[in-house]
Design a protein around this motif. Sequence first.
Motif, PDB file in Angstrom:
ATOM      1  N   GLU A 171       0.956  -1.329   0.004  1.00 45.13           N
ATOM      2  CA  GLU A 171       0.266  -0.056   0.008  1.00 45.13           C
ATOM      3  C   GLU A 171       0.836   1.332   0.097  1.00 45.13           C
ATOM      4  O   GLU A 171       0.462   2.429  -0.519  1.00 45.13           O
ATOM      5  N   HIS A 172       2.093   1.367   0.527  1.00 43.37           N
ATOM      6  CA  HIS A 172       3.030   2.221   0.155  1.00 43.37           C
ATOM      7  C   HIS A 172       3.621   2.413  -0.683  1.00 43.37           C
ATOM      8  O   HIS A 172       5.018   2.916  -0.720  1.00 43.37           O
ATOM      9  N   ARG A 173       3.301   1.698  -2.068  1.00 41.20           N
ATOM     10  CA  ARG A 173       4.023   1.831  -3.040  1.00 41.20           C
ATOM     11  C   ARG A 173       3.436   2.640  -4.145  1.00 41.20           C
ATOM     12  O   ARG A 173       3.736   2.765  -5.271  1.00 41.20           O
ATOM     13  N   ASN A 174       2.132   2.912  -3.857  1.00 39.15           N
ATOM     14  CA  ASN A 174       1.287   3.641  -4.625  1.00 39.15           C
ATOM     15  C   ASN A 174       1.107   5.217  -4.207  1.00 39.15           C
ATOM     16  O   ASN A 174       0.452   5.870  -4.888  1.00 39.15           O
ATOM     17  N   ASP A 175       2.085   5.508  -3.296  1.00 41.83           N
ATOM     18  CA  ASP A 175       2.233   6.926  -2.947  1.00 41.83           C
ATOM     19  C   ASP A 175       0.946   7.725  -2.437  1.00 41.83           C
ATOM     20  O   ASP A 175       0.955   8.924  -2.305  1.00 41.83           O
ATOM     21  N   LYS A 176       0.020   7.031  -1.984  1.00 44.49           N
ATOM     22  CA  LYS A 176      -1.219   7.488  -1.230  1.00 44.49           C
ATOM     23  C   LYS A 176      -0.956   7.427   0.268  1.00 44.49           C
ATOM     24  O   LYS A 176      -0.602   6.399   0.780  1.00 44.49           O
ATOM     25  N   LEU A 177      -1.492   8.612   0.988  1.00 39.36           N
ATOM     26  CA  LEU A 177      -1.529   8.514   2.411  1.00 39.36           C
ATOM     27  C   LEU A 177      -2.721   8.413   3.045  1.00 39.36           C
ATOM     28  O   LEU A 177      -3.728   8.720   2.463  1.00 39.36           O
ATOM     29  N   ALA A 223      -2.404  10.455  17.565  1.00 40.26           N
ATOM     30  CA  ALA A 223      -1.440  11.059  18.812  1.00 40.26           C
ATOM     31  C   ALA A 223       0.088  11.179  18.196  1.00 40.26           C
ATOM     32  O   ALA A 223       0.863  12.045  18.772  1.00 40.26           O
ATOM     33  N   PHE A 224       0.502  10.363  17.053  1.00 43.10           N
ATOM     34  CA  PHE A 224       1.846  10.326  16.670  1.00 43.10           C
ATOM     35  C   PHE A 224       2.432  11.642  15.988  1.00 43.10           C
ATOM     36  O   PHE A 224       1.676  11.950  14.832  1.00 43.10           O
ATOM     37  N   ARG A 225       3.339  12.293  16.191  1.00 38.93           N
ATOM     38  CA  ARG A 225       3.808  13.494  15.340  1.00 38.93           C
ATOM     39  C   ARG A 225       5.419  13.422  15.166  1.00 38.93           C
ATOM     40  O   ARG A 225       6.051  12.693  16.151  1.00 38.93           O
ATOM     41  N   VAL A 226       5.688  13.702  13.904  1.00 33.58           N
ATOM     42  CA  VAL A 226       7.101  13.705  13.646  1.00 33.58           C
ATOM     43  C   VAL A 226       7.721  14.961  13.445  1.00 33.58           C
ATOM     44  O   VAL A 226       7.181  15.814  13.169  1.00 33.58           O
ATOM     45  N   PHE A 227       9.092  15.198  14.143  1.00 38.26           N
ATOM     46  CA  PHE A 227       9.565  16.510  14.038  1.00 38.26           C
ATOM     47  C   PHE A 227      10.861  16.608  13.476  1.00 38.26           C
ATOM     48  O   PHE A 227      11.592  15.600  13.387  1.00 38.26           O
ATOM     49  N   PHE A 228      11.283  17.725  12.985  1.00 39.84           N
ATOM     50  CA  PHE A 228      12.853  18.063  12.419  1.00 39.84           C
ATOM     51  C   PHE A 228      13.197  19.517  12.784  1.00 39.84           C
ATOM     52  O   PHE A 228      12.354  20.204  12.547  1.00 39.84           O
ATOM     53  N   ILE A 230       6.144   6.811   7.451  1.00 41.72           N
ATOM     54  CA  ILE A 230       5.945   6.239   8.877  1.00 41.72           C
ATOM     55  C   ILE A 230       5.031   6.814   9.772  1.00 41.72           C
ATOM     56  O   ILE A 230       4.153   6.023  10.238  1.00 41.72           O
ATOM     57  N   SER A 231       4.648   8.282   9.576  1.00 41.77           N
ATOM     58  CA  SER A 231       3.597   8.977  10.174  1.00 41.77           C
ATOM     59  C   SER A 231       2.328   8.182   9.619  1.00 41.77           C
ATOM     60  O   SER A 231       1.293   8.019  10.379  1.00 41.77           O
ATOM     61  N   SER A 232       1.990   7.779   8.297  1.00 39.89           N
ATOM     62  CA  SER A 232       0.907   7.223   7.902  1.00 39.89           C
ATOM     63  C   SER A 232       0.858   5.916   8.267  1.00 39.89           C
ATOM     64  O   SER A 232      -0.507   5.341   8.698  1.00 39.89           O
ATOM     65  N   LEU A 268       6.944  19.848  11.122  1.00 38.42           N
ATOM     66  CA  LEU A 268       6.130  18.997  12.074  1.00 38.42           C
ATOM     67  C   LEU A 268       5.215  18.275  11.038  1.00 38.42           C
ATOM     68  O   LEU A 268       4.529  18.926  10.225  1.00 38.42           O
ATOM     69  N   ILE A 269       5.363  16.963  11.161  1.00 37.18           N
ATOM     70  CA  ILE A 269       4.275  16.052  10.363  1.00 37.18           C
ATOM     71  C   ILE A 269       3.488  15.504  11.217  1.00 37.18           C
ATOM     72  O   ILE A 269       3.508  14.779  12.072  1.00 37.18           O
ATOM     73  N   SER A 270       2.069  15.726  10.677  1.00 44.13           N
ATOM     74  CA  SER A 270       0.924  15.338  11.707  1.00 44.13           C
ATOM     75  C   SER A 270      -0.143  14.798  10.535  1.00 44.13           C
ATOM     76  O   SER A 270       0.087  14.731   9.209  1.00 44.13           O
ATOM     77  N   ASN A 271      -1.336  14.464  10.917  1.00 43.20           N
ATOM     78  CA  ASN A 271      -2.371  13.962  10.485  1.00 43.20           C
ATOM     79  C   ASN A 271      -2.147  12.850   9.727  1.00 43.20           C
ATOM     80  O   ASN A 271      -2.483  12.606   8.481  1.00 43.20           O
ATOM     81  N   ASN A 272      -1.508  11.791  10.303  1.00 44.72           N
ATOM     82  CA  ASN A 272      -0.995  10.554   9.404  1.00 44.72           C
ATOM     83  C   ASN A 272      -0.202  10.760   8.349  1.00 44.72           C
ATOM     84  O   ASN A 272      -0.527   9.944   7.099  1.00 44.72           O
ATOM     85  N   GLY A 273       0.632  11.818   8.356  1.00 42.40           N
ATOM     86  CA  GLY A 273       1.463  12.025   7.178  1.00 42.40           C
ATOM     87  C   GLY A 273       0.823  13.025   6.113  1.00 42.40           C
ATOM     88  O   GLY A 273       1.681  13.296   5.149  1.00 42.40           O
ATOM     89  N   THR A 274      -0.294  13.340   6.300  1.00 41.73           N
ATOM     90  CA  THR A 274      -0.853  14.307   5.018  1.00 41.73           C
ATOM     91  C   THR A 274      -0.690  15.667   5.219  1.00 41.73           C
ATOM     92  O   THR A 274      -1.185  16.493   4.366  1.00 41.73           O
ATOM     93  N   LYS A 275      -0.049  16.034   6.360  1.00 37.01           N
ATOM     94  CA  LYS A 275       0.178  17.701   6.551  1.00 37.01           C
ATOM     95  C   LYS A 275       1.473  17.679   7.360  1.00 37.01           C
ATOM     96  O   LYS A 275       2.005  17.055   8.303  1.00 37.01           O
ATOM     97  N   VAL A 276       2.001  18.647   6.660  1.00 39.72           N
ATOM     98  CA  VAL A 276       3.455  19.131   7.151  1.00 39.72           C
ATOM     99  C   VAL A 276       3.322  20.680   7.294  1.00 39.72           C
ATOM    100  O   VAL A 276       3.222  21.569   6.395  1.00 39.72           O
TER     101      VAL A 276
END
Length: 376
Positions: free
Chosen positions: A36-42, A199-204, A191-193, A291-299
């Motif tokens: 499912e993560h070879r089709n580029d959809k989050l 509740a999961f957030r990714v940061f840089f 990963i976020s997706s 900040l990556i949130s919303n299951n990877g759909t929002k940065v």
Amino acid sequence: MVSATKVEGEYSFLSKNSHLDQSEGVKIHLYRFGAEHRNDKLKSLACSEQDGPSLLDTILLSQWDNFALKGHLDYDVTACQLKVIGGGRNFVGQLNNKWNPFSLKEYDKFLSFTCLKTNSMKSYEGLLLGIAQGENDRPEVTPSASPPKDGLLVIANAYPVEYGHIFLVPSAINQLSCYWDKVMIGLATKISSEVNNAAFRVFFDSRTSVVSGHMIFQACYFAIPLPVESASTFMVYDGNGKARSDIIVSETVDYPLKALVFTSTNLKALVSVVSEISVSLHDNATAYSLLISNNGTKVFLFPQVKNLVTGCCLSAWECGGYFVYHTKFGFDNASETEISNRMGSVSLEDSTFEDLKHLCCAIADDLCKLMQNVTA
């Protein structure tokens, strides 16, 4: 607190809190993305958590809990006092006199990419997992004697800001930085997706999260939305209907730190735009946080200037409205005015921010035109 639950069904993984097999020859376990993560959809939050915890969510929490139960954390972050700071924006304050903001430096020996050898991984307690793209239809966890060539390593942070705090460290050796940065943003977004947990957030943070020329992301779980995620936004670019990018660029409104928000369920489009903007900011020596949130759909992109008094920038979670205080005096006296002033001190000037907006819109539009030509 988020809890791990037993995994049942067709997934190739052990049940809750069971220790991963560390028999001779097994140095690391790899989580491999499914088809499912070879089709580029989050996945967006609209379809999240409908089927219970995901495999990756479960294994991350289980491994992190095991790390904590073994006594490797410097403190119990779930016992730290929290409060919502009055004033309307719902900034969050945490009292934690043990937190080490420079904890990444303590992993320098491990993060030296020439040291990522098989004989060093078995004894390293902080190494929780490797993550890479898989070939099978479903995600799986498999043993491996070496780090993933084009993946990343998940390392527990012994000085957590919140529950489940981890480092996401690229394991590639001798990769071109400009190429790997785009790959790393893509992996962090996947990963976020894949975690599929609101509740999961990714940061840089560009000023503090680059080791040996490579980007190091962090991630953790927050029980409630960060204040910036609830802030009003104004759309400055709409890519809906243009090829298949569905990229939307917005800016925050009435938030003390100027920020841009990139939204799309198309992984390739989202990563392409954000990574190109990141390269431009780096080339212009402009500090920024993601900040990556919303299951990877929002940065969220937070460009910054150094505070003239402290000479420092804000961390990504501070940009999002979450602040850690080392003293009870600072915690008790935290106010929306104080936090707003801190944010305003590193925010770009209006003219510079306008230039950045135009650049982001131009990059997004160029991408849409390129995708249109490809699909034509």
